[in-house]
Design an enzyme around this catalytic site. Structure first.
Site, PDB file in Angstrom:
ATOM      1  CG  ASP A   1      -1.094   4.234   2.975  1.00  0.00           C
ATOM      2  OD1 ASP A   1      -1.212   5.039   2.025  1.00  0.00           O
ATOM      3  OD2 ASP A   1      -1.857   4.222   3.950  1.00  0.00           O
TER       4      ASP A   1
ATOM      5  CG  HIS B   1      -3.243   8.284  -0.810  1.00  0.00           C
ATOM      6  ND1 HIS B   1      -4.524   7.784  -0.810  1.00  0.00           N
ATOM      7  CD2 HIS B   1      -2.673   7.824   0.351  1.00  0.00           C
ATOM      8  CE1 HIS B   1      -4.714   7.051   0.273  1.00  0.00           C
ATOM      9  NE2 HIS B   1      -3.612   7.061   1.002  1.00  0.00           N
TER      10      HIS B   1
ATOM     11  CG  ASN C   1      -9.681   4.393   1.592  1.00  0.00           C
ATOM     12  OD1 ASN C   1      -9.733   3.620   0.628  1.00  0.00           O
ATOM     13  ND2 ASN C   1      -8.572   5.009   1.944  1.00  0.00           N
TER      14      ASN C   1
ATOM     15  CG  ASP D   1      -3.016   1.275  -2.585  1.00  0.00           C
ATOM     16  OD1 ASP D   1      -1.829   1.631  -2.580  1.00  0.00           O
ATOM     17  OD2 ASP D   1      -3.712   1.258  -1.563  1.00  0.00           O
ATOM     18  CG  HIS D   2      -2.634   5.138  -3.062  1.00  0.00           C
ATOM     19  ND1 HIS D   2      -1.656   5.502  -2.152  1.00  0.00           N
ATOM     20  CD2 HIS D   2      -3.560   4.464  -2.340  1.00  0.00           C
ATOM     21  CE1 HIS D   2      -1.978   5.075  -0.956  1.00  0.00           C
ATOM     22  NE2 HIS D   2      -3.128   4.424  -1.032  1.00  0.00           N
TER      23      HIS D   2
ATOM     24  CG  ASP E   1      -2.060   0.957   1.158  1.00  0.00           C
ATOM     25  OD1 ASP E   1      -1.862   2.070   0.631  1.00  0.00           O
ATOM     26  OD2 ASP E   1      -3.157   0.611   1.614  1.00  0.00           O
TER      27      ASP E   1
ATOM     28  CB  THR F   1      -6.521   1.896   0.490  1.00  0.00           C
ATOM     29  OG1 THR F   1      -5.349   2.614   0.876  1.00  0.00           O
ATOM     30  CG2 THR F   1      -6.294   0.410   0.735  1.00  0.00           C
TER      31      THR F   1
ATOM     32  CG  HIS G   1      -1.059   8.405   5.314  1.00  0.00           C
ATOM     33  ND1 HIS G   1      -1.585   9.389   4.509  1.00  0.00           N
ATOM     34  CD2 HIS G   1      -1.595   7.226   4.877  1.00  0.00           C
ATOM     35  CE1 HIS G   1      -2.417   8.838   3.629  1.00  0.00           C
ATOM     36  NE2 HIS G   1      -2.424   7.526   3.831  1.00  0.00           N
TER      37      HIS G   1
END
Length: 449
Positions: free
Chosen positions: A210, A363, A107, A257-258, A50, A86, A214
């Site tokens: 991920d 994101h 999400n 996913d991103h 992720d 996600t 963050h």
């Protein structure tokens, strides 16, 4: 004279028998070589990290990922769908459908009528959020006799028209994302599913990088540290494949996913507070506006134009009427999305009434931004080696996985043509048809006197 005719007749029958045997041999060999539905098939492991941005391995020493470039396929980058979140992005990968088709539009699970809002981790077993018609790959594969499993992969814990994935492990709220020992245990578990229980497809999800992106930001040293951990984990995976004797029978796709971008925060910039431009209490009946770079809003009756015009004056964002969004977003036909959609400029986060946002990276921004792009690596017996692919949309991973599993795909928006050059044998249903026609033609020609 009669003896000569008998000899000639036996000779002709012998020729025809030989032609028949040769024709049948050619037809069977052609069918066996071309058919994507032959009994023997290789297994497939889909691994998602992720938030792994496309360039995260470029400023870190990653020997195992570098080795994969030589041993398999690398895409320059992959473009996620809009939305770059996600759940929507993972479900696009596993269904091959745009977000407006599969309807996992956030999400958070939400209901604009009741104002219900369910956090991401609690949505993972809520079938009513995921089961909207399009079938994920697990179910399509199971319906064709394959055995599948999901290890923490978003969407794996839901039922689809009453059907469940054969084996599912769902990530619980508060589960730690960065325990390297557990990461290796997950690989050991998955490899035992393949080697001891004969699973055909397993999807495996990791919550990093991920989380660190963050909390710390994509430029923080801790992000580089977790990428090195990911690289060691990939090395452990390749060793486990060898240990289980599956180098010649397991294909692996590693993706995400991103991406992630640095959030611009005070005192450098003025953060977006939407209530400065429109009185949300008076004009909105539903909103999710304190969630990074993507916001949704349902105006009260008769207030849509007022909301649109007011928010259009706000800086560092673009406001859309859902029905007027760019076609490239593939969101306008969604029944779930509210009438107003807000996309912040890269690096700006949305605040509704107060600045409550604490993330240093995020994101959810336009999928055309390079910071939103993600990785793609693949290796195994069906992939070429040392092959560099041009960028492509993640929507095209689904037909590739169907080809690898030799199954008939469900309706989808992707195309195998985009990825087939990375395969050693890129034949599909069309090449099967051509090969069969060729075989039949040769067969008939050989039977001709």
């Amino acid at each position: 004279m009669q003896l000569g005719r008998q000899i000639l007749s036996r000779h002709t029958r012998s020729q025809r028998t030989m032609k028949l045997q040769v024709g049948l041999l050619i037809a069977s060999v052609t069918w066996a070589a071309a058919s994507p539905f032959r009994e023997t098939r290789n297994k497939l492991l889909l691994v998602s990290f992720d938030g792994f941005r496309w360039d995260y391995d470029q400023d870190v020493d990653t020997p195992h990922m570098d080795r994969l470039v030589k041993d398999g396929v690398k895409a320059k980058y992959i473009t996620p769908p809009m939305l770059t979140m996600t759940s929507p992005s993972h479900f696009t990968t596993i269904t091959g459908r745009w977000v407006e088709d599969h309807e996992v539009v956030h999400n958070m699970m939400f209901n604009t009528q009741t104002n219900e809002k369910v956090p991401h981790k609690k949505t993972l077993t809520r079938s009513e959020w995921w089961d909207n018609g399009p079938l994920p790959l697990w179910i399509t594969a199971q319906n064709q006799g394959l055995k599948t499993a999901s290890f923490f992969y978003p969407g794996g814990g839901a039922n689809y028209s009453g059907q469940a994935v054969n084996r599912v492990l769902v990530e619980k709220a508060g589960h730690p994302d960065d325990n390297e020992t557990e990461w290796r245990q997950k690989i050991d578990t998955v490899m035992s599913w393949f080697s001891q229980e004969d699973f055909d497809l397993v999807t495996l999800y990791y919550g990093e990088p991920d989380n660190v992106g963050h909390t710390r930001g994509p430029d923080h040293p801790d992000r580089k540290k977790i990428v090195r951990q990911i690289d060691r984990t990939i090395g452990y995976l390749t060793e486990a494949i060898s240990r289980h004797g599956m180098n010649d029978s397991l294909n692996v796709i590693i993706t995400s996913d991103h991406g992630m971008t640095t959030v611009k925060k005070r005192p450098l910039v003025d953060e977006i507070i939407l209530n400065k431009y429109v009185n949300l209490l008076k004009v909105a009946s539903f909103e999710i506006l304190d969630y990074g770079g993507f916001g949704i809003l349902t105006p009260r009756p008769g207030k849509e134009q007022e909301v649109f015009e007011a928010l259009s004056k706000a800086p560092n964002l673009t406001v859309y009427r859902k029905d007027d969004m760019p076609e490239s977003f593939h969101l306008a036909r969604s029944r779930r999305l509210p009438p107003i959609v807000i996309v912040a400029d890269l690096g700006f986060n949305l605040n509704s009434r107060f600045i409550v946002y604490v993330n240093k990276g995020d994101h959810g921004y336009h999928n055309g931004e390079m910071d939103m792009k993600m990785i793609f690596r693949a290796f195994g017996p069906d992939f070429k080696k040392n092959f560099l692919s041009e960028p492509f949309d993640s929507i095209h991973i689904y037909p590739l996985m169907c080809r690898l599993l030799n199954i008939q795909p469900a309706p989808h928006n992707g195309s195998l043509k985009v990825t087939q050059d990375m395969l050693l044998h890129s034949g599909g249903p069309q090449s099967v048809t051509v090969s069969l026609v060729t075989a039949i033609f040769i067969f008939m020609l050989l039977l001709t006197p």
